[in-house]
Motif scaffolding. Structure first.
Motif, PDB file in Angstrom:
ATOM      1  N   ASP A 129      36.584 -17.192  33.605  1.00  0.00           N
ATOM      2  CA  ASP A 129      35.906 -16.007  34.198  1.00  0.00           C
ATOM      3  C   ASP A 129      36.560 -16.052  35.719  1.00  0.00           C
ATOM      4  OD1 ASP A 129      34.755 -15.473  31.712  1.00  0.00           O
ATOM      5  OD2 ASP A 129      32.926 -16.103  32.419  1.00  0.00           O
ATOM      6  N   CYS A 130      36.656 -17.424  36.193  1.00  0.00           N
ATOM      7  CA  CYS A 130      37.181 -17.605  37.641  1.00  0.00           C
ATOM      8  C   CYS A 130      38.521 -17.012  37.701  1.00  0.00           C
ATOM      9  CB  CYS A 130      37.219 -18.933  38.033  1.00  0.00           C
ATOM     10  SG  CYS A 130      35.391 -19.721  38.189  1.00  0.00           S
ATOM     11  N   HIS A 131      39.347 -17.062  36.550  1.00  0.00           N
ATOM     12  CA  HIS A 131      40.665 -16.598  36.874  1.00  0.00           C
ATOM     13  C   HIS A 131      40.809 -15.109  36.304  1.00  0.00           C
ATOM     14  CE1 HIS A 131      42.061 -20.823  37.383  1.00  0.00           C
ATOM     15  NE2 HIS A 131      41.825 -21.013  36.010  1.00  0.00           N
ATOM     16  N   GLY A 132      39.729 -14.586  35.848  1.00  0.00           N
ATOM     17  CA  GLY A 132      39.876 -13.320  35.408  1.00  0.00           C
ATOM     18  C   GLY A 132      40.656 -12.712  33.955  1.00  0.00           C
ATOM     19  N   SER A 133      40.823 -14.008  33.198  1.00  0.00           N
ATOM     20  CA  SER A 133      41.396 -13.869  31.945  1.00  0.00           C
ATOM     21  C   SER A 133      40.447 -13.398  30.692  1.00  0.00           C
ATOM     22  CB  SER A 133      42.156 -15.130  31.899  1.00  0.00           C
ATOM     23  OG  SER A 133      41.421 -16.339  31.751  1.00  0.00           O
ATOM     24  N   GLN A 134      41.039 -13.358  29.694  1.00  0.00           N
ATOM     25  CA  GLN A 134      40.352 -12.935  28.439  1.00  0.00           C
ATOM     26  C   GLN A 134      40.397 -13.620  27.134  1.00  0.00           C
ATOM     27  OE1 GLN A 134      38.471  -9.939  28.706  1.00  0.00           O
ATOM     28  NE2 GLN A 134      38.990 -10.068  30.901  1.00  0.00           N
ATOM     29  N   GLU A 135      40.898 -15.028  27.201  1.00  0.00           N
ATOM     30  CA  GLU A 135      40.911 -15.854  26.088  1.00  0.00           C
ATOM     31  C   GLU A 135      39.486 -16.278  25.470  1.00  0.00           C
ATOM     32  OE1 GLU A 135      41.151 -18.850  29.480  1.00  0.00           O
ATOM     33  OE2 GLU A 135      41.962 -16.787  29.044  1.00  0.00           O
ATOM     34  N   LYS A 136      39.376 -16.291  24.254  1.00  0.00           N
ATOM     35  CA  LYS A 136      38.108 -16.768  23.457  1.00  0.00           C
ATOM     36  C   LYS A 136      38.101 -18.336  23.667  1.00  0.00           C
ATOM     37  CE  LYS A 136      37.628 -12.598  20.973  1.00  0.00           C
ATOM     38  NZ  LYS A 136      38.771 -11.801  21.689  1.00  0.00           N
ATOM     39  N   VAL A 137      36.773 -18.832  23.611  1.00  0.00           N
ATOM     40  CA  VAL A 137      36.792 -20.225  23.582  1.00  0.00           C
ATOM     41  C   VAL A 137      35.657 -20.684  22.749  1.00  0.00           C
ATOM     42  CG1 VAL A 137      36.005 -22.250  25.058  1.00  0.00           C
ATOM     43  CG2 VAL A 137      36.980 -20.354  26.188  1.00  0.00           C
ATOM     44  N   VAL A 138      35.889 -21.490  21.744  1.00  0.00           N
ATOM     45  CA  VAL A 138      35.210 -22.009  20.519  1.00  0.00           C
ATOM     46  C   VAL A 138      35.011 -23.353  20.656  1.00  0.00           C
ATOM     47  CG1 VAL A 138      34.807 -21.884  18.179  1.00  0.00           C
ATOM     48  CG2 VAL A 138      36.236 -19.937  19.101  1.00  0.00           C
ATOM     49  N   ALA A 139      33.550 -23.903  20.529  1.00  0.00           N
ATOM     50  CA  ALA A 139      33.264 -25.283  20.282  1.00  0.00           C
ATOM     51  C   ALA A 139      32.764 -25.424  18.975  1.00  0.00           C
ATOM     52  CB  ALA A 139      32.367 -25.574  21.219  1.00  0.00           C
ATOM     53  N   VAL A 140      33.389 -26.417  18.052  1.00  0.00           N
ATOM     54  CA  VAL A 140      32.890 -26.584  16.699  1.00  0.00           C
ATOM     55  C   VAL A 140      32.284 -28.022  16.871  1.00  0.00           C
ATOM     56  CG1 VAL A 140      33.872 -27.071  14.567  1.00  0.00           C
ATOM     57  CG2 VAL A 140      35.008 -25.616  15.991  1.00  0.00           C
ATOM     58  N   ILE A 141      31.062 -27.983  16.569  1.00  0.00           N
ATOM     59  CA  ILE A 141      30.170 -29.229  16.601  1.00  0.00           C
ATOM     60  C   ILE A 141      29.284 -29.357  15.285  1.00  0.00           C
ATOM     61  CG2 ILE A 141      28.434 -27.850  17.605  1.00  0.00           C
ATOM     62  CD1 ILE A 141      27.570 -30.471  19.385  1.00  0.00           C
ATOM     63  N   GLY A 142      29.301 -30.674  15.034  1.00  0.00           N
ATOM     64  CA  GLY A 142      28.814 -31.020  13.668  1.00  0.00           C
ATOM     65  C   GLY A 142      27.148 -31.018  14.040  1.00  0.00           C
ATOM     66  N   ASP A 143      26.244 -30.872  12.805  1.00  0.00           N
ATOM     67  CA  ASP A 143      24.836 -31.142  12.931  1.00  0.00           C
ATOM     68  C   ASP A 143      24.690 -32.385  13.484  1.00  0.00           C
ATOM     69  OD1 ASP A 143      23.851 -32.244   9.997  1.00  0.00           O
ATOM     70  OD2 ASP A 143      25.874 -31.556  10.280  1.00  0.00           O
ATOM     71  N   GLY A 144      25.170 -33.471  13.341  1.00  0.00           N
ATOM     72  CA  GLY A 144      24.909 -34.718  13.657  1.00  0.00           C
ATOM     73  C   GLY A 144      25.229 -34.921  15.036  1.00  0.00           C
ATOM     74  N   SER A 145      26.252 -34.202  15.671  1.00  0.00           N
ATOM     75  CA  SER A 145      26.232 -34.353  17.020  1.00  0.00           C
ATOM     76  C   SER A 145      25.219 -33.585  18.054  1.00  0.00           C
ATOM     77  CB  SER A 145      27.658 -33.721  17.355  1.00  0.00           C
ATOM     78  OG  SER A 145      28.911 -34.494  16.914  1.00  0.00           O
ATOM     79  N   LEU A 146      24.445 -32.674  17.241  1.00  0.00           N
ATOM     80  CA  LEU A 146      23.231 -31.856  17.900  1.00  0.00           C
ATOM     81  C   LEU A 146      22.377 -32.888  18.036  1.00  0.00           C
ATOM     82  CD1 LEU A 146      23.155 -28.411  16.387  1.00  0.00           C
ATOM     83  CD2 LEU A 146      23.685 -29.152  18.869  1.00  0.00           C
ATOM     84  N   THR A 147      22.347 -34.094  17.734  1.00  0.00           N
ATOM     85  CA  THR A 147      21.283 -35.056  17.934  1.00  0.00           C
ATOM     86  C   THR A 147      21.597 -35.772  19.346  1.00  0.00           C
ATOM     87  OG1 THR A 147      22.459 -37.128  16.894  1.00  0.00           O
ATOM     88  CG2 THR A 147      21.005 -35.671  15.534  1.00  0.00           C
ATOM     89  N   GLY A 148      22.681 -35.600  19.910  1.00  0.00           N
ATOM     90  CA  GLY A 148      23.029 -36.126  21.285  1.00  0.00           C
ATOM     91  C   GLY A 148      22.568 -35.115  22.281  1.00  0.00           C
ATOM     92  N   GLY A 149      21.562 -35.630  23.194  1.00  0.00           N
ATOM     93  CA  GLY A 149      21.233 -34.754  24.028  1.00  0.00           C
ATOM     94  C   GLY A 149      22.151 -33.924  25.061  1.00  0.00           C
ATOM     95  N   MET A 150      23.274 -34.408  25.115  1.00  0.00           N
ATOM     96  CA  MET A 150      24.253 -33.928  25.975  1.00  0.00           C
ATOM     97  C   MET A 150      24.705 -32.312  25.461  1.00  0.00           C
ATOM     98  SD  MET A 150      28.034 -34.969  27.029  1.00  0.00           S
ATOM     99  CE  MET A 150      29.121 -33.955  28.136  1.00  0.00           C
ATOM    100  N   ALA A 151      24.652 -32.248  24.052  1.00  0.00           N
ATOM    101  CA  ALA A 151      24.611 -30.845  23.488  1.00  0.00           C
ATOM    102  C   ALA A 151      23.701 -29.810  23.886  1.00  0.00           C
ATOM    103  CB  ALA A 151      24.854 -31.234  21.943  1.00  0.00           C
ATOM    104  N   PHE A 152      22.268 -30.384  23.907  1.00  0.00           N
ATOM    105  CA  PHE A 152      21.265 -29.600  24.386  1.00  0.00           C
ATOM    106  C   PHE A 152      21.463 -29.019  25.828  1.00  0.00           C
ATOM    107  CE2 PHE A 152      19.753 -31.089  20.245  1.00  0.00           C
ATOM    108  CZ  PHE A 152      19.492 -29.719  19.675  1.00  0.00           C
ATOM    109  N   GLU A 153      22.012 -30.003  26.668  1.00  0.00           N
ATOM    110  CA  GLU A 153      21.891 -29.787  28.134  1.00  0.00           C
ATOM    111  C   GLU A 153      23.088 -28.584  28.433  1.00  0.00           C
ATOM    112  OE1 GLU A 153      22.915 -33.376  30.099  1.00  0.00           O
ATOM    113  OE2 GLU A 153      21.344 -34.520  29.320  1.00  0.00           O
ATOM    114  N   ALA A 154      24.066 -28.799  27.310  1.00  0.00           N
ATOM    115  CA  ALA A 154      25.008 -27.819  27.449  1.00  0.00           C
ATOM    116  C   ALA A 154      24.489 -26.485  26.834  1.00  0.00           C
ATOM    117  CB  ALA A 154      26.245 -28.106  26.694  1.00  0.00           C
ATOM    118  N   LEU A 155      23.780 -26.349  25.892  1.00  0.00           N
ATOM    119  CA  LEU A 155      23.355 -25.105  25.378  1.00  0.00           C
ATOM    120  C   LEU A 155      22.549 -24.280  26.312  1.00  0.00           C
ATOM    121  CD1 LEU A 155      22.288 -26.368  21.605  1.00  0.00           C
ATOM    122  CD2 LEU A 155      23.969 -24.481  22.293  1.00  0.00           C
ATOM    123  N   ASN A 156      21.639 -25.209  26.999  1.00  0.00           N
ATOM    124  CA  ASN A 156      20.777 -24.981  27.802  1.00  0.00           C
ATOM    125  C   ASN A 156      21.505 -24.033  29.242  1.00  0.00           C
ATOM    126  OD1 ASN A 156      18.257 -24.662  29.190  1.00  0.00           O
ATOM    127  ND2 ASN A 156      18.745 -25.974  30.745  1.00  0.00           N
TER     128      ASN A 156
END
Length: 633
Positions: A129-156
């Motif tokens: 968004d800073c560059h003004g470009s249009q590429e899509k960004v996808v994160a693929v995360i397992g349900d086990g990794s969602l037990t890590g608090g960092m994932a919820f910090e990022a979701l927030n």
């Protein structure tokens, strides 16, 4: 078809039937390769169709896919030009078992630890968004990794910023019946089409401007939609974070997965796509036992039998687990804690014998340490069993929540030193350096399985924080005593006399140091060997006496030299004004590549031959470090 594929862009011209054939070829290649090299099999087999669908819908590498942990990225590697190199997977000089940016432009982010993907992907979306470009960004995360608090910090943050971001939740544990899955897929295919989304937004806009009753009608409409989706799915959780929720989708049905992802790719704002997959899909032994085939050694692909899994001495991990269980029989204060590594840390027997005193906190190392501190405050003796590389994630908690309060928490540090084919993200070569400067901390490195047992008892008896570390793999096969004797804290042991030089070898490298001393004795050199046992506190009396007597000291450690055991010895000798020549043998200031443990020990001068060469050259006045044969030393 896999051999003919040059870039993932070619997938756009394939029919669904052709893609299904391709999926079968990818699975066959993964199974064949991992059966010879070892690797992360079950998780990679589970996401073959998902990987194909993502590359079919996106325009990679311009569009970014960030894989969490990277255990599931083998299909991704095969689709992005690494088929010819795939047989070198996890081998010395070969391709990595994890995504690596310097390996391929399709690898958007280096990974190896969990719960980082959403944070990294959000950063990429913000940069876009800073560059003004249009590429899509996808994160693929397992349900086990969602037990890590960092994932919820990022979701927030992602939900708050409302940037265009797609998070794919790869759920490989949840069981969904066919009827519910079919209905859910139908609902979300309809709800994610551009037409329906536009109608929904226009209706919301209209109702919000209707006087008096419009807002009430809007609340009812939203509540009805949320109730329908929430009844069948956990979508309300993610919508509470500000995400549009799509799913659950069958992660193995390309005919529904592809159009759903195409619809999602056109949505505005953050979207979470819930995809249900089966670990080990397509290989019955891995489907039946996904834990065994998560990270597996070479195996017979016809039967699934793991080679080299029988016979030989018990592992250090196994000795730890059995000993801790036996200690807990006698001491009711002992509790065991791990972070989603029940089998990996050898605690399965403990968990079965003492279910009320065992805690698996999920992928949440920070929480594990502070949780242990709370237990210790109330009179328990918690043992936190973590891999060295994962303990790094809880550094602040070790300092502030345990050491500052001088709480009797024990850190059992597994996979210390060079771990082999998992490479730089998993080598445990920093714990000496980041633990020894923490006040109140006692740090031990036992040289064999008998000393490990003694270290464990010493830690439990000590009124303060203690860490002991031990390596991956088999122990030495020594007969274990019936009764365990603790150490005196800060006391080492002289293992061999010598007059020309003395080797201070901390940990299992003691064995190689003794072999090196034997080699040098055959050349007429008299070299002593001392096991300090403790990194902190050092046995000053023993080490200083030996340094004064020989005047030539060689330190050996399976840790980086910067700030490690050798540095501690140099500081001690400097503080005491001891004039001795010191050679430090350890790992250089670089991230160590993948390879077998013997290969890496030889490359970095940590085997008997390397230690002998270093000592020999040093005695003869050649100060070049023996590790110069490994570039970057």
């Amino acid at each position: 078809m896999l051999k003919k594929l040059r870039t993932p862009d070619e997938l756009k011209s394939f029919s669904v039937k052709q893609l299904e054939v391709l999926a079968g070829e990818i699975r066959e290649k993964i199974i064949d390769t991992v059966s010879r090299t070892g690797g992360h099999l079950a998780s990679s087999l589970g996401v073959v169709e998902l990987t194909i669908a993502l590359h079919r819908v996106l325009n990679t590498p311009a569009d970014k896919i960030v894989w969490d942990v990277g255990h599931q990225a083998y299909a991704h590697k095969l689709l992005t030009g690494r088929l010819e190199q795939f047989d070198t997977l996890r081998q010395l000089g070969g391709i990595s078992g994890f995504p690596k940016r310097d390996e391929s432009p399709y690898d958007a982010f280096d990974v190896g630890h969990s719960s980082t993907s959403i944070s990294a992907a959000l950063g990429m979306a913000a940069a876009r968004d800073c560059h003004g470009s249009q590429e899509k960004v996808v994160a693929v995360i397992g349900d086990g990794s969602l037990t890590g608090g960092m994932a919820f910090e990022a979701l927030n943050q992602a939900g708050d910023q409302q940037k265009n971001l797609i998070v794919v939740l790869n759920d490989n544990e949840m069981s969904i019946s066919p009827n519910v899955g079919a209905l859910s897929s139908l609902i979300n295919r309809k709800m994610t089409s551009e037409l329906v989304v536009r109608i929904k937004k226009e209706a919301e806009n209209f109702l919000s401007h209707v006087p008096r009753i419009g807002k009430d009608l809007l609340k009812v409409a939203r509540k009805a939609e949320d109730s329908l989706k929430g009844f069948f799915t956990p979508g309300m959780l993610f919508e509470a974070f500000g995400f549009d929720y799509v799913g659950p989708l069958n992660g193995h049905r390309l005919e529904t997965l592809i159009p759903a992802l195409e619809n999602v790719a056109n949505l505005e704002g953050p979207v979470l796509v819930h995809v249900v997959t089966r670990k080990g899909k397509g290989f019955e032994p891995a489907e039946r036992n996904p834990s065994l085939f998560h990270g597996v050694g070479p195996f017979d692909k016809a039967t699934g039998e793991v080679r080299g899994g029988k016979g030989g001495p018990a592992s250090f991990t196994g000795v730890f687990g059995k000993t801790l269980t036996a200690m807990a029989e006698k001491d009711e204060r002992i509790v065991a804690i791990t972070a989603a590594m029940l089998e990996g840390t050898g605690l399965k027997e403990f968990s079965q014998r003492f279910p009320q005193r065992f805690f698996d906190v999920g992928i949440a190392e920070q929480h594990a340490v502070t949780f242990a501190a709370g237990l210790a405050c109330q009179g328990m003796r918690p043992v936190v069993a973590l891999y060295s590389t994962f303990l790094q994630r809880a550094y602040d908690n070790v300092v502030h929540d345990v050491a500052l309060q001088r709480l009797p928490v024990t850190f059992a540090i597994d996979r210390a030193g060079l771990v082999g084919a998992d490479g730089p993200t998993h080598h445990g070569v920093f714990d000496f350096s980041f633990l020894r400067h923490i006040p109140n901390m006692v740090v031990m490195a036992p040289r064999d399985e008998i000393e490990l047992q003694r270290a464990m008892l010493t830690a439990t008896l000590h009124d303060g924080p203690v860490a002991y570390r031990y390596p991956r793999g088999q122990a030495f096969g020594l007969p274990l005593p019936d009764a365990i004797e603790p150490f005196a804290v800060g006391r080492g042991e002289k293992l061999r006399d010598g007059n020309d030089a003395v080797i201070f070898a901390l940990g299992t490298v003691c064995r190689e140091a003794l072999l090196a001393a034997d080699m040098l004795a055959g050349e007429g050199l008299s070299v002593g060997v001392v096991d300090p046992r403790f990194l902190k506190p050092l046995d000053k009396e023993l080490l200083i006496a030996e340094a004064r007597r020989t005047g030539v000291v060689v330190t050996v450690e399976e840790n980086v030299r910067q700030g490690g055991f050798g540095s501690a010895v140099l500081e001690m000798l400097g503080d005491e004004g001891i004039a001795a020549r010191v050679l430090r043998i350890g790992l250089p200031d670089r991230f160590v590549e993948q390879g077998t443990q013997p290969q890496l020990h030889a490359r970095y001068g940590l085997d008997a031959e390397g230690i002998a060469a270093g000592v020999r050259n040093f005695i003869h006045g050649q100060t070049t470090n023996p590790q110069s044969r490994a570039s970057g030393a």
